[in-house]
Motif scaffolding. Sequence first.
Motif: not given
Length: 144
Positions: A60-70, A123-124
């Motif tokens: 399991w990888a860590p969640t991606n950053g804010l810009y990716w989520h935006l 999250d992806q």
Amino acid sequence: LKPLQQDQVAALGEASPTLAMALTKAFIVFAGTLSTIIILLFAFGAVKGATDPDFEGWEWAPTNGLYWHLALFFFAYSNMVTDVVFIRLAVVLANLFITAWVTFGSPKWPNSFFFILAGIHPDQFVWAAICIIPTVIPMLRQFH
């Protein structure tokens, strides 16, 4: 020029039921073929990367950053406010390829797998589902 009124525009099925049915069948064949190719590409990338001797296994990888989520939020928003099939198809394909790229470790060109960063990003997959499911359903209805 005066815009056409709603009663002046015939739906594709009303103008020619045979043409509408042919386009629906052609689209289904096209979408099925494209989906098969994409699945095979994803499977090839996963097998190729997972068989690398330096790859230590999926984790399991860590969640991606804010810009990716935006970015993915606006991708989902664009899906829900457009009604053009080709835009919807492009967004679905883009999400599938972004999902593969993130899962396979964000490899640089021309590589297809970067084993150091490869991992399963929940999250992806959530964002891909949020973008794809509401897009595919109306897209298929447009062709039916």
